[in-house]
Every structure is written in C-alpha cells, then in structure tokens.
Design a protein around this motif. Structure first.
Motif, PDB file in Angstrom:
ATOM      1  N   ALA A  11     -47.057 -60.637  -4.555  1.00  0.00           N
ATOM      2  CA  ALA A  11     -45.775 -60.112  -4.094  1.00  0.00           C
ATOM      3  C   ALA A  11     -45.555 -58.676  -4.575  1.00  0.00           C
ATOM      4  O   ALA A  11     -45.089 -57.814  -3.816  1.00  0.00           O
ATOM      5  CB  ALA A  11     -44.638 -61.014  -4.589  1.00  0.00           C
ATOM      6  N   VAL A  12     -45.927 -58.385  -5.826  1.00  0.00           N
ATOM      7  CA  VAL A  12     -45.768 -57.020  -6.352  1.00  0.00           C
ATOM      8  C   VAL A  12     -46.689 -56.057  -5.604  1.00  0.00           C
ATOM      9  O   VAL A  12     -46.295 -54.930  -5.252  1.00  0.00           O
ATOM     10  CB  VAL A  12     -46.043 -57.011  -7.865  1.00  0.00           C
ATOM     11  N   GLU A  13     -47.928 -56.468  -5.355  1.00  0.00           N
ATOM     12  CA  GLU A  13     -48.847 -55.590  -4.618  1.00  0.00           C
ATOM     13  C   GLU A  13     -48.302 -55.281  -3.225  1.00  0.00           C
ATOM     14  O   GLU A  13     -48.328 -54.131  -2.769  1.00  0.00           O
ATOM     15  CB  GLU A  13     -50.217 -56.260  -4.520  1.00  0.00           C
ATOM     16  N   GLN A  14     -47.825 -56.303  -2.541  1.00  0.00           N
ATOM     17  CA  GLN A  14     -47.281 -56.088  -1.207  1.00  0.00           C
ATOM     18  C   GLN A  14     -46.030 -55.213  -1.254  1.00  0.00           C
ATOM     19  O   GLN A  14     -45.829 -54.347  -0.384  1.00  0.00           O
ATOM     20  CB  GLN A  14     -46.984 -57.441  -0.561  1.00  0.00           C
ATOM     21  N   ALA A  15     -45.184 -55.422  -2.274  1.00  0.00           N
ATOM     22  CA  ALA A  15     -43.967 -54.612  -2.376  1.00  0.00           C
ATOM     23  C   ALA A  15     -44.302 -53.154  -2.623  1.00  0.00           C
ATOM     24  O   ALA A  15     -43.703 -52.247  -2.016  1.00  0.00           O
ATOM     25  CB  ALA A  15     -43.069 -55.161  -3.496  1.00  0.00           C
ATOM     26  N   GLN A  16     -45.242 -52.889  -3.507  1.00  0.00           N
ATOM     27  CA  GLN A  16     -45.600 -51.503  -3.782  1.00  0.00           C
ATOM     28  C   GLN A  16     -46.225 -50.838  -2.544  1.00  0.00           C
ATOM     29  O   GLN A  16     -45.949 -49.669  -2.253  1.00  0.00           O
ATOM     30  CB  GLN A  16     -46.572 -51.449  -4.963  1.00  0.00           C
ATOM     31  N   ALA A  17     -47.056 -51.594  -1.814  1.00  0.00           N
ATOM     32  CA  ALA A  17     -47.616 -51.033  -0.583  1.00  0.00           C
ATOM     33  C   ALA A  17     -46.519 -50.754   0.436  1.00  0.00           C
ATOM     34  O   ALA A  17     -46.549 -49.725   1.132  1.00  0.00           O
ATOM     35  CB  ALA A  17     -48.647 -52.002  -0.008  1.00  0.00           C
ATOM     36  N   THR A  18     -45.524 -51.654   0.529  1.00  0.00           N
ATOM     37  CA  THR A  18     -44.423 -51.437   1.483  1.00  0.00           C
ATOM     38  C   THR A  18     -43.597 -50.230   1.092  1.00  0.00           C
ATOM     39  O   THR A  18     -43.183 -49.418   1.951  1.00  0.00           O
ATOM     40  CB  THR A  18     -43.548 -52.693   1.548  1.00  0.00           C
ATOM     41  N   LEU A  19     -43.322 -50.058  -0.206  1.00  0.00           N
ATOM     42  CA  LEU A  19     -42.556 -48.893  -0.650  1.00  0.00           C
ATOM     43  C   LEU A  19     -43.307 -47.594  -0.352  1.00  0.00           C
ATOM     44  O   LEU A  19     -42.704 -46.594   0.063  1.00  0.00           O
ATOM     45  CB  LEU A  19     -42.251 -49.006  -2.147  1.00  0.00           C
ATOM     46  N   ARG A  20     -44.614 -47.614  -0.602  1.00  0.00           N
ATOM     47  CA  ARG A  20     -45.382 -46.401  -0.283  1.00  0.00           C
ATOM     48  C   ARG A  20     -45.357 -46.104   1.214  1.00  0.00           C
ATOM     49  O   ARG A  20     -45.257 -44.939   1.630  1.00  0.00           O
ATOM     50  CB  ARG A  20     -46.822 -46.584  -0.763  1.00  0.00           C
ATOM     51  N   LYS A  21     -45.430 -47.134   2.006  1.00  0.00           N
ATOM     52  CA  LYS A  21     -45.392 -46.933   3.457  1.00  0.00           C
ATOM     53  C   LYS A  21     -44.024 -46.391   3.892  1.00  0.00           C
ATOM     54  O   LYS A  21     -43.943 -45.455   4.717  1.00  0.00           O
ATOM     55  CB  LYS A  21     -45.683 -48.264   4.147  1.00  0.00           C
ATOM     56  N   LEU A  22     -42.955 -46.963   3.339  1.00  0.00           N
ATOM     57  CA  LEU A  22     -41.608 -46.491   3.700  1.00  0.00           C
ATOM     58  C   LEU A  22     -41.398 -45.052   3.238  1.00  0.00           C
ATOM     59  O   LEU A  22     -40.788 -44.238   3.956  1.00  0.00           O
ATOM     60  CB  LEU A  22     -40.555 -47.418   3.091  1.00  0.00           C
ATOM     61  N   ALA A  23     -41.894 -44.735   2.011  1.00  0.00           N
ATOM     62  CA  ALA A  23     -41.737 -43.367   1.514  1.00  0.00           C
ATOM     63  C   ALA A  23     -42.499 -42.381   2.393  1.00  0.00           C
ATOM     64  O   ALA A  23     -42.012 -41.276   2.685  1.00  0.00           O
ATOM     65  CB  ALA A  23     -42.232 -43.290   0.067  1.00  0.00           C
ATOM     66  N   ALA A  24     -43.701 -42.785   2.825  1.00  0.00           N
ATOM     67  CA  ALA A  24     -44.483 -41.899   3.694  1.00  0.00           C
ATOM     68  C   ALA A  24     -43.788 -41.702   5.026  1.00  0.00           C
ATOM     69  O   ALA A  24     -43.761 -40.593   5.575  1.00  0.00           O
ATOM     70  CB  ALA A  24     -45.887 -42.486   3.890  1.00  0.00           C
ATOM     71  N   GLN A  25     -43.202 -42.786   5.554  1.00  0.00           N
ATOM     72  CA  GLN A  25     -42.490 -42.635   6.826  1.00  0.00           C
ATOM     73  C   GLN A  25     -41.280 -41.715   6.680  1.00  0.00           C
ATOM     74  O   GLN A  25     -41.056 -40.832   7.521  1.00  0.00           O
ATOM     75  CB  GLN A  25     -42.053 -44.013   7.323  1.00  0.00           C
ATOM     76  N   ALA A  26     -40.486 -41.915   5.601  1.00  0.00           N
ATOM     77  CA  ALA A  26     -39.309 -41.062   5.395  1.00  0.00           C
ATOM     78  C   ALA A  26     -39.717 -39.612   5.153  1.00  0.00           C
ATOM     79  O   ALA A  26     -39.076 -38.661   5.648  1.00  0.00           O
ATOM     80  CB  ALA A  26     -38.493 -41.588   4.208  1.00  0.00           C
ATOM     81  N   HIS A  27     -40.778 -39.428   4.372  1.00  0.00           N
ATOM     82  CA  HIS A  27     -41.255 -38.082   4.092  1.00  0.00           C
ATOM     83  C   HIS A  27     -41.704 -37.386   5.366  1.00  0.00           C
ATOM     84  O   HIS A  27     -41.410 -36.203   5.613  1.00  0.00           O
ATOM     85  CB  HIS A  27     -42.393 -38.158   3.076  1.00  0.00           C
ATOM     86  N   GLY A  28     -42.416 -38.113   6.233  1.00  0.00           N
ATOM     87  CA  GLY A  28     -42.865 -37.510   7.489  1.00  0.00           C
ATOM     88  C   GLY A  28     -41.704 -37.156   8.402  1.00  0.00           C
ATOM     89  O   GLY A  28     -41.703 -36.097   9.046  1.00  0.00           O
TER      90      GLY A  28
END
Length: 897
Positions: A759-776
């Motif tokens: 669950a932690v691995e998936q959450a961290q991957a999701t946060l990185r994906k969301l941050a990349a989307q917001a940053h873009g």
C-alpha cells in the motif's frame, strides 16, 4: 591497541599469558581421504574426495566416509554417493547375471532341452534386466542358440528321412508291376539304398541331441522304419520265391500277380484273366435262371428306376444324369433277367432324363455365353473406365470360378470355352503388366529395406564410438527408423518374413544402449523420488534442497527420454511428497494468518484505506491515509487493544515468521513485555559512488546528528523508499528497539507487513504521478501566459510548488505584465546550467564560453542560486517556440529540486 611511544609512565604490570588457540583434533577419516575433512573450501574438499575415489576404495569405507561427509558437505559427498550407487547397480547386475547364468547352465546340463524353455530364457532374462551382451551370459546365449539350432536341424532331418522312406516304398511298388527280371536287376541298387536309409536313421537316433527332439519325431521315424522294412522284406522274399519258381516248375508261384502270370505263361498254364473269361462264358451258357435271382434283378432295376424318376421330376439335371448312368449300369448286369413291362418303363425314364439333360445343357450354355460376354467386355472397356491390375485380376478370378460352377451342372461346351479362355487371356495381359510393375516395386522396396537395415547397423556402430551419446537424439532417430520401415512400401509375405528378423535384430542392437540408459535413468529417478519423500516428510522443508533436487530431475529428464506416460507417472510420484509438504506449509501460514492480533488487524484496515485512497487519486486523502497507516504501525499493542476492546487485557503478539529463516512451531507467541535489545549505532557513510553525468542528480549530504552520527531514519518515514524500509525491517528482524527512549511495537505478521508495504509503495507511486501531472499543467499554463503576455494566466504559488519563492513569483508576474524587451540567450544558458539539462547543438559553444566566464568571476552567485531571476529575464523577453521548449525543459527540473 598499540602505544604511541616506547616510554610509559604507568608502572609495569605483568602481562597476562595469552590464551592458547584451541587446536582441533583431526578427523579419524581425514588421513584415509587425503585430508578431505580438514580442507578449507568445498571445492578443495571435493577435489581430494575425487583423488581418493580414483584409488577404488572398498564399499565399507565409502559408506563410512559418505555418512560422515554428507552431514558436512553434501556437494563433496555427492561423488561418494554416486560411487556407492554404481557399486549397488553393479552388484545388482552381478546378482541378476549369476541367477540367469545358473538357469542357463541348468538348461544346458539337462539331458533333454526343451526349445520353448531355451527361447523363454533369453526373453525372460532380457525382461529382468540381465546383461546379455556381457560375459558369461553372452556365451551362454550363444550356446543355447547353437543347441536350439542343432535340435531343429535334427527334427528337419527326421522329416527328410520320412519322405525318403515313402519314395523307397513307391520304388518297390513300381518294381512289383514290372517283369521280375527287371526287379532282379534293380535289387542290388535298391538294397544299397535301403541299407543307407537305415544307417542314416540309426545315426539320427544316436545323436547326442536326440533326447531333446520333440516326442512326435522319434515316433514318426520308427513308424517309417517299420513300414519300409516290412515292404522291403516282402518284396525280397517274393522275388526270391519268383526266382525259385522260374528254376523249378513244381515250386509255388509268388504272391505278386504280374510275376505269377509271367511264370504261368512260361509254364504253358492259363492266366488269371483267361480263367475269369472262362467262368463268365460258362455262366452265360446256363439255360435256366433261378426265380430268386430273377426277383433280385427286378428289385435292383426297380430301385435304380425309382431314383431316376425322382431326380427327373425335381429337375435336377446333374443328379438325373448320374441316376441315368447308374440305371444303365444296373440294366447292363440284370437286363436279361427282367420282363418286358419293366424294360419299357426303364427306356421311357431314360428318354425323359435325356430331355432334361438337354434342357440343362441349353440353360448352362446361356450362362456360359453371358460369362464370355463379360470376359470380352473386360478388354473392350473405354479408356476412362479401364480396370486396374488388381481389380482385373479379381474379376478374372470370379469369372473363372463361375465357369467352373457352370461346368459342374452340364456337359462341357468346347466352343464357348475356347472363346472364354481367349478373352480371359487377352484381359490377363493387363494383369501381367501390373504384376511386373508390382514385382519391380517389390524388388525396389526390398532393396530399400535392406539399405535401411544397413543404415541402422552403421548408425549403431557410430553411436558405439561416441563418447557422450545424445539419448534424446537417439530416441528420435530410432523412432524415425521405425517410421521409415513402416512406410517402406509393400513386399510379399515371403520377402517380409525374410526381412523382418533382420530388421528386428538390427533395431534391437541399435536400441540396446538407449534401453540400458533408460534403465539406469529409472533407477536414478526412483532414488530421487525416495529423496523427495524424505524431504517432504522432514519437519522443516528445505527450499534449497528441493530446488536442487528439481534441477537434478529436470537435468535427468532432458538427458534420457522415457515413454511419455511412464515419465508422467514418475513425475507425479516425484512431485507428490513435495506438493504435500508445501500444502502443509501453506495451511500453517493460513492458520497463522487466521489468528491475527489486534495490531495486525489495525494495520490491515489502514492499508485497505490507503489502497482506497490510491484508487480515488486524491493527494490529500492519500497523505491522510499514509499518516493513519504510520500511526497504526507506531501504535503499541496496549493502545490498539484499548481502542478496539477497552475491557480486554494485554494480548500477546503472534509468533514471528521470517521468510529467510526456519518457521517456528504453530501456536508459539512472543509476549509484548520482552525487553528490546540495545540499539545498534548506525555506521557513518565514508564514501559513496557518484555519477559524473551532466544530467545526474547530486546526492544530498545528510545533516549531522546531534549525537555525532548520521541521522537515523525511521520505519514508515515518507522521505524513504519502501525498499529501504524493507531492508531495515526493524519490526520484523528484531523487536522495536528503544533508541529514543520510546518502546517500539513488536513485529508484524507476514500478511499485515506485506499489505502495508504494498500500500505504501502504491501510494508513493500515485503521489509522484499526481505531482508530475500537476507540475506539467503548471508549466503548460506558464508557457501559455508567456506566449500571450498575460500575467493573469500565471499559475498560483501552490501550483508552482515550494521551490519557487514569493519574490520569484512576483518577479515572473511583473515580467509578464511589462512589454517584451531584452535578450534571453544568456539567461537560458544559465537556466540550463542550473538544471544540468542538455543545450541545443548550436548553443554548445556559447554555453562553454559562459562557463569559462563564470569561472573567472568567483564572487558572482552560481546559476543554481539565481535561476528565479534568470527565468524572470527570459519571461520578460519575446520568446519563440525553440526558447519556450528550452525554458520548459529547464524549469521542469528546477521546480522538482
């Protein structure tokens, strides 16, 4: 510790005597094996064991060394075990060979050898696995074959002697029908032949193998001898009597009619034929007839007449013809003794039978004409409907059989037979062409099969010379040979009976090495099946041993092929105990998982909540769920128990189950109050491996710990990756240590640990994906505001992230509010240097010049410190698409640092 100087102000104290190193006593078998037990490494130990095995030690020593060495080094003990297996197989082979040697010697020593028992010995010995190709079984096999051949030859000679006896008896019978002088001339040659026959028969019965001949052959030979001697003695005595009667007229005549008539003529006496004629004439001259004789003649004629009338009334042409012939024969004997009325009835019946015979002849001729038409039609068929050779042969055979049936019901018709035979001969030319073709094909197929037999023999010799044969290729080659023999074309039964033994012998010789290898492979596989049963029955399942055993099985299966069904049965027997062991282990794990503690259930619930937040894709909810999971991980069992069940007492945590260690027995538990071990100080990082690429990120130097060591990261810290947490595993490898004065919770169960980790691995991957989307999206919005020179489209501070300060954002807004002015070339280069991103090829020289210029200005701030001001200068200028791409690439990196 070594002193810094030779002088020391402290008073000299007597040094304590150094403890002597404990010298291990050598193993009792070390001297026997050349130092294998005292070797430092496994490879050296295996090398010494191989050197010791080269001396061929006895089996008792091998068993003793294997028992001691298998507990220390199974790899080195493998060679000893293989040698023991070879000795066991050799002993088994010797035992089997001794058993079948005794049976063969008993057969050879017996007075009477049964051919069936001798042939069954070879078959049963091969089934039992006896080494028939090695001595002494090979010699015994050859002796039995020679003995069988001798017996069969003796039986064949008995049959020849029987035929010779029959021919001699026929010669004697023929001589008895010729003049006695011719028989007297042939007497000496015939006597020599009879004596030779008797000598050969005596030689047969005196042969050493005569008791082994089947019982029917001696009986047949004795019967032939008795019959021939009886005929020969009668012939010789009759000839002697004839010679005596020829010399003396008063001597009695011989019993042979021809010789007796010849002597009567020489004496002037009437012969037997003349006497018969005289008696017939005397009987005809008698004037009076006995009434009883007349009545018997009438009854005989009436009976033949009745039979003829019945057959004629029923329309039986062939039977009526036979009855008419019988009536004529009776009438010829008794015709003079019947009255006129009966004679008239006889002639009427014979006329009626003749008419029926004529009608039968006509109907039979109709059938024959139809058969002639069919035979002529066979030759005159159209080209498209012409019959083949085999069908033509069958048609001609059927027509000839029908003609024979027609001939049985009526007299022959030679004219129709001539036409029919000529038509059949013309049609048979097609059959002759076909037969010639069949003979040529049969000869070709015979040559091909003989060539295949020679090829198999050559392949067998080539395989015998090969040092390391490929058994799978050998099996495929033998299968291909069998298919080629099966598709070798048609040959006659005689040729096939001639070639089939040659093929079977060649194929048996070719498949003998493969059969032996398969037998050895079966023994090895059964041994591995027993080993798998031992591993499966062990209290602790050794995964490494199971993997090694499976690899050995796969290597054996890939080396020596077996029948598919047999190999599947062996594989099922091999994997059954291991599967059962894994099933027991899985059941134990499921049972452990069913008894989760309160803290494990809390962690599982928090992990499921984090997974649900990951599915929604909301960063705020994900962070809250991660915080809740971290709180559940850090919570003490007493706290969890009070939250779940306030009235419950202190629970005990379930027993630890480590994936790399042996499992603890079910039901064991570790109390929470167990004292934690002292914390292990973290080792400081002395040196790390760097990356000198331009685009590589520089590792950040950790801040020094107030206690003088690197800061200790905690399990569940969001700044660390999930694998770092798994590597440390403070909650699984050992109890949570009290490094900061707070007692840590005991370890988690396997299911809870894996659930929270995933669950932690998936959450961290999701946060990185969301941050990349917001940053873009923020960068895209910034580029759009630059292109349109509209400060209102400027992204908010939250969208830009924490890397951009409030002053920097204000400078960017002010640059977009003013009209475009200035040159952004140098500012773009500084941004690319700060972000460490590549520069276009046409600007590389300018970037190098700027870097040289920056080296001369040591007091000027670095591009990493002024990138916000450089970005403001770029936004204040009038950019194009190329500059926009360069700015976007640089800010993408800088906003993440």
């Amino acid at each position: 510790m070594f002193p810094f100087s030779s002088r020391n102000n402290t008073p000299d104290t007597p040094e304590a005597p150094a403890p002597q190193a404990k010298v291990s006593e050598p193993h009792p078998l070390d001297a026997l094996t050349g130092g294998a037990f005292s070797a430092a490494t496994s490879g050296e130990r295996a090398a010494r064991i191989r050197e010791w095995l080269a001396g061929n030690p006895p089996a008792e020593r091998l068993q003793e060394v294997f028992k001691e060495l298998s507990a220390r080094d199974k790899g080195a003990a493998r060679a000893v075990r293989e040698r023991l297996d070879e000795i066991r197989r050799a002993q088994a082979q010797e035992a089997i060979a001794a058993e079948w040697t005794a049976k063969a010697e008993a057969l050879l020593a017996a007075t009477r050898l049964n051919i069936a028992d001798a042939m069954a010995w070879q078959r049963d010995a091969a089934k039992a696995g006896a080494p028939l190709s090695r001595e002494p079984l090979s010699l015994l096999k050859a002796r039995l074959a020679e003995r069988i051949k001798t017996i069969e030859d003796l039986q064949h000679r008995v049959q020849v002697q029987r035929e010779v006896a029959v021919l001699l008896a026929q010669r004697i019978e023929v001589l008895s029908t010729k003049p006695w002088k011719d028989a007297q001339e042939a007497l000496s040659a015939l006597d020599a032949d009879v004596q030779r026959w008797q000598a050969q028969a005596t030689e047969l019965s005196g042969d050493a193998a005569w008791p082994s001949v089947e019982p029917r052959f001696p009986t047949q030979l004795d019967a032939s001898r008795a019959q021939l001697l009886l005929v020969w003695e009668a012939f010789r005595s009759a000839l002697e009597q004839t010679v005596a009667a020829a010399q003396d007229a008063a001597a009695p005549l011989p019993p042979v009619p021809v010789w007796a008539d010849e002597l009567r003529q020489a004496r002037g006496l009437p012969t037997d034929a003349e006497k018969e004629q005289t008696r017939a004439a005397a009987a005809a001259a008698r004037p009076r007839v006995d009434p009883a004789q007349r009545e018997a003649a009438r009854q005989a004629v009436q009976q033949a007449l009745t039979k003829l009338e019945e057959e004629t009334a029923q329309g039986h042409g062939k039977a009526s013809a036979g009855a008419a012939t019988a009536l004529r024969a009776v009438l010829k004997v008794h015709g003079k003794l019947i009255d006129g009325e009966l004679e008239h009835k006889v002639h009427s019946a014979l006329v009626a039978a003749g008419e029926l015979e004529g009608w039968q002849r006509w109907s039979t001729d109709q059938v024959r004409e139809e058969l002639v038409a069919k035979a002529e039609a066979l030759v005159n068929r159209p080209e498209g409907q012409a019959l083949g050779g085999r069908k033509m042969q069958e048609s001609l055979r059927q027509l000839r059989e029908q003609w024979k049936q027609a001939d049985q019901g009526a007299p022959a018709n030679h004219a129709l037979w001539k036409r029919f035979d000529e038509a059949c001969n013309n049609a048979h030319k097609v059959v002759e062409v076909w037969l010639e073709k069949v003979r040529a094909e049969s000869a070709q197929h015979r040559a091909q099969r003989l060539a295949l037999v020679d090829e198999v023999k050559a392949w067998t010799a080539q395989q015998a010379e090969s040092a390391a044969p490929d058994w799978k290729a050998a099996g495929r080659a033998l299968h291909q040979f069998g298919e080629r023999w099966r598709l070798g074309g048609h040959v006659s039964e005689k040729v096939f009976a001639e070639l089939q033994p040659l093929w079977r012998q060649a194929l048996a010789d070719a498949g003998a090495p493969l059969a032996a290898a398969q037998k050895d492979s079966l023994a090895r596989r059964h041994a591995m099946i027993e080993e798998a049963g031992m591993l499966g029955a062990a209290p602790q399942l050794r995964i490494d041993a199971v993997k090694a055993l499976q690899q050995r099985w796969q290597a054996e299966a890939q080396t020596v092929p077996l029948d598919r069904r047999q190999e599947q049965k062996l594989w099922d027997a091999f994997r059954k105990p291991i599967d059962e062991a894994f099933s027991r282990k899985s059941a134990a794990r499921e049972q452990d998982a069913a008894h989760l503690g309160a803290r494990d259930r809390a962690v599982l619930e928090a992990s499921r909540a984090l997974e649900a937040a990951n599915a929604q894709g909301d960063a705020q909810q994900i962070r809250q769920a991660m915080a809740a999971l971290d709180a559940a991980l850090k919570a003490q069992p007493e706290q969890v128990s009070e939250q779940k069940t306030p009235s419950a007492g202190v629970e005990q945590a379930p027993a630890a189950t480590d994936s790399g260690a042996q499992e603890i027995a079910e039901g064991a538990a570790e109390p929470v109050a167990t004292p934690a071990p002292a914390p292990t100080p973290a080792r400081p990082v002395v040196a790390v491996r760097g990356d000198d690429r331009p685009q590589a990120r520089k590792p950040a130097t950790p801040a020094p710990d107030p206690r003088g060591r690197m800061g200790e990261r905690r399990f569940g810290d969001a700044s660390r990756g999930p694998r770092d947490a798994v590597r440390d595993r403070p909650g699984r490898e050992r109890g949570w240590g009290a490094t900061d004065g707070v007692a840590r919770a005991p370890r988690l169960g396997d299911a809870a640990f894996r659930a929270q980790r995933d669950a932690v691995e998936q959450a961290q991957a999701t946060l990185r994906k969301l941050a990349a989307q917001a940053h873009g999206e923020a960068l895209t919005q910034l580029m759009s505001a630059w292109k349109s020179r509209d400060a209102g489209q400027m992204p908010s501070a939250q969208e830009l992230g924490g890397k951009v300060s409030a002053a920097g954002r204000a400078a960017w807004t002010q640059a977009l509010s003013a009209p475009a002015s200035g040159d952004a070339a140098q500012a773009l280069l500084r941004l690319e240097i700060a972000a460490e991103v590549p520069t276009p090829a046409d600007q590389i020289s300018a970037r190098r010049a700027l870097q040289l210029q920056m080296l001369t200005r040591r007091n000027d701030p670095a591009p990493q410190q002024t990138w916000e001001q450089d970005a403001a200068r770029v936004l204040a200028s009038a950019g194009d698409d190329a500059q926009a791409r360069r700015l976007q690439h640089a800010l993408k990196v800088l906003l993440r640092k």
